[in-house]
Motif scaffolding. Structure first.
Motif, PDB file in Angstrom:
ATOM      1  N   VAL A 151      33.983  44.506  42.435  1.00 28.25           N
ATOM      2  CA  VAL A 151      34.968  43.531  42.915  1.00 28.25           C
ATOM      3  C   VAL A 151      34.396  42.116  42.936  1.00 28.25           C
ATOM      4  O   VAL A 151      35.146  41.134  42.862  1.00 28.25           O
ATOM      5  N   ARG A 152      33.082  41.991  43.029  1.00 26.86           N
ATOM      6  CA  ARG A 152      32.458  40.660  42.950  1.00 26.86           C
ATOM      7  C   ARG A 152      32.750  39.996  41.609  1.00 26.86           C
ATOM      8  O   ARG A 152      32.826  38.759  41.519  1.00 26.86           O
ATOM      9  N   GLU A 153      32.881  40.813  40.572  1.00 24.96           N
ATOM     10  CA  GLU A 153      33.169  40.274  39.249  1.00 24.96           C
ATOM     11  C   GLU A 153      34.644  39.911  39.084  1.00 24.96           C
ATOM     12  O   GLU A 153      35.007  39.157  38.189  1.00 24.96           O
ATOM     13  N   MET A 154      35.485  40.430  39.965  1.00 21.31           N
ATOM     14  CA  MET A 154      36.929  40.252  39.832  1.00 21.31           C
ATOM     15  C   MET A 154      37.491  39.134  40.707  1.00 21.31           C
ATOM     16  O   MET A 154      38.548  38.572  40.400  1.00 21.31           O
ATOM     17  N   TYR A 155      36.785  38.813  41.820  1.00 19.62           N
ATOM     18  CA  TYR A 155      37.343  37.889  42.804  1.00 19.62           C
ATOM     19  C   TYR A 155      36.351  36.784  43.162  1.00 19.62           C
ATOM     20  O   TYR A 155      35.141  36.940  43.005  1.00 19.62           O
ATOM     21  N   ASP A 156      36.904  35.683  43.682  1.00 17.04           N
ATOM     22  CA  ASP A 156      36.065  34.591  44.167  1.00 17.04           C
ATOM     23  C   ASP A 156      35.505  34.913  45.548  1.00 17.04           C
ATOM     24  O   ASP A 156      34.426  34.445  45.922  1.00 17.04           O
ATOM     25  N   LEU A 157      36.266  35.687  46.321  1.00 17.07           N
ATOM     26  CA  LEU A 157      35.888  35.960  47.703  1.00 17.07           C
ATOM     27  C   LEU A 157      36.406  37.344  48.117  1.00 17.07           C
ATOM     28  O   LEU A 157      37.547  37.693  47.811  1.00 17.07           O
ATOM     29  N   ILE A 158      35.567  38.082  48.812  1.00 19.92           N
ATOM     30  CA  ILE A 158      35.960  39.396  49.334  1.00 19.92           C
ATOM     31  C   ILE A 158      35.743  39.384  50.840  1.00 19.92           C
ATOM     32  O   ILE A 158      34.613  39.183  51.311  1.00 19.92           O
ATOM     33  N   LEU A 159      36.803  39.568  51.603  1.00 21.12           N
ATOM     34  CA  LEU A 159      36.720  39.607  53.060  1.00 21.12           C
ATOM     35  C   LEU A 159      36.879  41.060  53.509  1.00 21.12           C
ATOM     36  O   LEU A 159      37.793  41.761  53.073  1.00 21.12           O
ATOM     37  N   ILE A 160      35.980  41.504  54.387  1.00 26.23           N
ATOM     38  CA  ILE A 160      35.992  42.896  54.831  1.00 26.23           C
ATOM     39  C   ILE A 160      36.174  42.968  56.344  1.00 26.23           C
ATOM     40  O   ILE A 160      35.382  42.402  57.107  1.00 26.23           O
ATOM     41  N   ASP A 161      37.206  43.668  56.769  1.00 28.63           N
ATOM     42  CA  ASP A 161      37.414  43.942  58.184  1.00 28.63           C
ATOM     43  C   ASP A 161      36.667  45.226  58.524  1.00 28.63           C
ATOM     44  O   ASP A 161      36.775  46.223  57.804  1.00 28.63           O
ATOM     45  N   SER A 162      35.893  45.209  59.610  1.00 29.61           N
ATOM     46  CA  SER A 162      35.073  46.374  59.935  1.00 29.61           C
ATOM     47  C   SER A 162      35.213  46.736  61.411  1.00 29.61           C
ATOM     48  O   SER A 162      35.735  45.949  62.205  1.00 29.61           O
ATOM     49  N   PRO A 163      34.740  47.916  61.795  1.00 33.59           N
ATOM     50  CA  PRO A 163      34.820  48.329  63.201  1.00 33.59           C
ATOM     51  C   PRO A 163      33.942  47.451  64.100  1.00 33.59           C
ATOM     52  O   PRO A 163      33.089  46.705  63.614  1.00 33.59           O
ATOM     53  N   PRO A 164      34.117  47.565  65.413  1.00 33.69           N
ATOM     54  CA  PRO A 164      33.255  46.829  66.346  1.00 33.69           C
ATOM     55  C   PRO A 164      31.792  47.226  66.194  1.00 33.69           C
ATOM     56  O   PRO A 164      31.476  48.399  65.959  1.00 33.69           O
ATOM     57  N   LEU A 165      30.909  46.258  66.360  1.00 34.19           N
ATOM     58  CA  LEU A 165      29.484  46.487  66.157  1.00 34.19           C
ATOM     59  C   LEU A 165      28.865  47.470  67.145  1.00 34.19           C
ATOM     60  O   LEU A 165      27.984  48.260  66.788  1.00 34.19           O
ATOM     61  N   LEU A 166      29.292  47.399  68.408  1.00 31.41           N
ATOM     62  CA  LEU A 166      28.625  48.178  69.438  1.00 31.41           C
ATOM     63  C   LEU A 166      29.173  49.586  69.577  1.00 31.41           C
ATOM     64  O   LEU A 166      28.665  50.377  70.374  1.00 31.41           O
ATOM     65  N   ALA A 167      30.202  49.899  68.796  1.00 27.45           N
ATOM     66  CA  ALA A 167      30.825  51.219  68.912  1.00 27.45           C
ATOM     67  C   ALA A 167      30.245  52.234  67.945  1.00 27.45           C
ATOM     68  O   ALA A 167      29.952  53.376  68.316  1.00 27.45           O
ATOM     69  N   VAL A 168      30.078  51.828  66.685  1.00 28.63           N
ATOM     70  CA  VAL A 168      29.624  52.747  65.637  1.00 28.63           C
ATOM     71  C   VAL A 168      28.681  52.012  64.688  1.00 28.63           C
ATOM     72  O   VAL A 168      28.532  50.788  64.755  1.00 28.63           O
ATOM     73  N   ALA A 169      28.075  52.747  63.770  1.00 25.67           N
ATOM     74  CA  ALA A 169      27.084  52.171  62.848  1.00 25.67           C
ATOM     75  C   ALA A 169      27.721  51.477  61.645  1.00 25.67           C
ATOM     76  O   ALA A 169      27.039  50.737  60.925  1.00 25.67           O
ATOM     77  N   ASP A 170      29.011  51.678  61.425  1.00 27.30           N
ATOM     78  CA  ASP A 170      29.672  51.217  60.204  1.00 27.30           C
ATOM     79  C   ASP A 170      29.458  49.737  59.905  1.00 27.30           C
ATOM     80  O   ASP A 170      29.156  49.350  58.777  1.00 27.30           O
ATOM     81  N   SER A 171      29.656  48.888  60.914  1.00 26.33           N
ATOM     82  CA  SER A 171      29.564  47.443  60.697  1.00 26.33           C
ATOM     83  C   SER A 171      28.148  47.000  60.352  1.00 26.33           C
ATOM     84  O   SER A 171      27.957  46.079  59.553  1.00 26.33           O
ATOM     85  N   LYS A 172      27.160  47.636  60.953  1.00 24.03           N
ATOM     86  CA  LYS A 172      25.775  47.288  60.628  1.00 24.03           C
ATOM     87  C   LYS A 172      25.472  47.646  59.174  1.00 24.03           C
ATOM     88  O   LYS A 172      24.766  46.902  58.480  1.00 24.03           O
ATOM     89  N   ILE A 173      26.000  48.765  58.722  1.00 24.82           N
ATOM     90  CA  ILE A 173      25.821  49.172  57.326  1.00 24.82           C
ATOM     91  C   ILE A 173      26.457  48.150  56.393  1.00 24.82           C
ATOM     92  O   ILE A 173      25.850  47.700  55.412  1.00 24.82           O
ATOM     93  N   LEU A 174      27.692  47.765  56.701  1.00 20.51           N
ATOM     94  CA  LEU A 174      28.403  46.799  55.857  1.00 20.51           C
ATOM     95  C   LEU A 174      27.773  45.412  55.923  1.00 20.51           C
ATOM     96  O   LEU A 174      27.711  44.698  54.916  1.00 20.51           O
ATOM     97  N   ALA A 175      27.312  45.016  57.107  1.00 24.65           N
ATOM     98  CA  ALA A 175      26.697  43.698  57.262  1.00 24.65           C
ATOM     99  C   ALA A 175      25.476  43.555  56.367  1.00 24.65           C
ATOM    100  O   ALA A 175      25.199  42.491  55.811  1.00 24.65           O
ATOM    101  N   ASN A 176      24.733  44.644  56.214  1.00 26.06           N
ATOM    102  CA  ASN A 176      23.553  44.640  55.354  1.00 26.06           C
ATOM    103  C   ASN A 176      23.916  44.513  53.885  1.00 26.06           C
ATOM    104  O   ASN A 176      23.157  43.976  53.079  1.00 26.06           O
ATOM    105  N   LYS A 177      25.122  44.967  53.529  1.00 25.56           N
ATOM    106  CA  LYS A 177      25.565  44.934  52.134  1.00 25.56           C
ATOM    107  C   LYS A 177      26.289  43.634  51.782  1.00 25.56           C
ATOM    108  O   LYS A 177      26.444  43.322  50.603  1.00 25.56           O
TER     109      LYS A 177
END
Length: 231
Positions: A151-177
């Motif tokens: 998708v980086r090759e397709m768009y100028d900007l990619i915005l990602i909505d993620s779960p709360p940081l303190l609830a689950v690990a998902d956002s930390k995983i995405l933040a690193n990416k």
């Protein structure tokens, strides 16, 4: 759920930048857009994560409205619902959530067929899709890396909505990416200790923190100035 609760949740998800483009809130979203662009250290920063310390702080509403104002500025934008636990993007844009990110990460479907038009010029959507049993593992997967690269090759900007940081690990995983992260804080709700923990979580994830958005900030003192300026 009562009708009162339903109407309350629907109101939270309103795209104010579309329904009231000349409002104070819309101008604030445009200001955030400008600040984000000035804070990004390089032109090749494309993936931006929106998260919060806890639930119900306005991250999804902020991300959706920011996606629209970025698209209105002429950028080709993709918004991804990365909250595969409590997705909301399909509600905001009144769409079916039968297919989306989770389906792609499970090898079910093609990206070109799964991305949806939002109805806003320059803005496409990648909904959550069916809620999986292992969201953190899917986000950590090689398939997620491949998807973001594509998708980086397709768009100028990619915005990602993620779960709360303190609830689950998902956002930390995405933040690193992602290239950068924006932390949404509910001014009247979030405790200082939660903000510090959320910041530390992003630091641990080796995330680049673009900035913090204070949601529900009281503009009463400056209300007359904004009203006169916009008249």
């Amino acid at each position: 759920m009562s009708n009162k609760k339903k109407s309350s949740r629907q109101a939270v998800r309103k795209l104010v930048v579309r329904t009231n483009p000349h409002s104070i809130s819309t101008e604030q979203y445009r200001t955030i857009r400008t600040n984000i662009l000035f804070s990004m250290p390089a032109d090749d920063m494309k993936t931006i994560l929106f998260t919060s310390p806890s639930k119900e702080e306005g991250k999804s509403t902020t991300c959706s409205n920011m996606a629209v104002v970025f698209a209105e500025s002429g950028k080709r934008v993709l918004m991804i619902d990365g909250d595969m636990r409590r997705p909301t993007l399909h509600h905001t844009f009144h769409m079916s959530n039968k297919s989306g990110l989770s389906n792609l990460l499970l090898g079910k479907g093609r990206l070109a067929d799964t991305i949806k038009k939002s109805g806003v010029k320059n803005l496409d959507l990648l909904l959550c899709g069916q809620i999986p049993g292992n969201p953190a593992e899917l986000l950590q997967s090689h398939e997620m890396d491949v998807l973001l690269k594509e998708v980086r090759e397709m768009y100028d900007l990619i915005l990602i909505d993620s779960p709360p940081l303190l609830a689950v690990a998902d956002s930390k995983i995405l933040a690193n990416k992602c290239d950068g992260s924006v932390l949404i804080i509910n001014t009247g709700k979030t405790e200082k200790a939660s903000v510090v923990k959320a910041r530390d979580a992003l630091v641990t994830a080796k995330a680049f923190v673009i900035g913090v958005v204070l949601n529900n900030f009281d503009l009463a003192k400056n209300h007359s100035y904004y009203q006169n300026y916009g008249s």
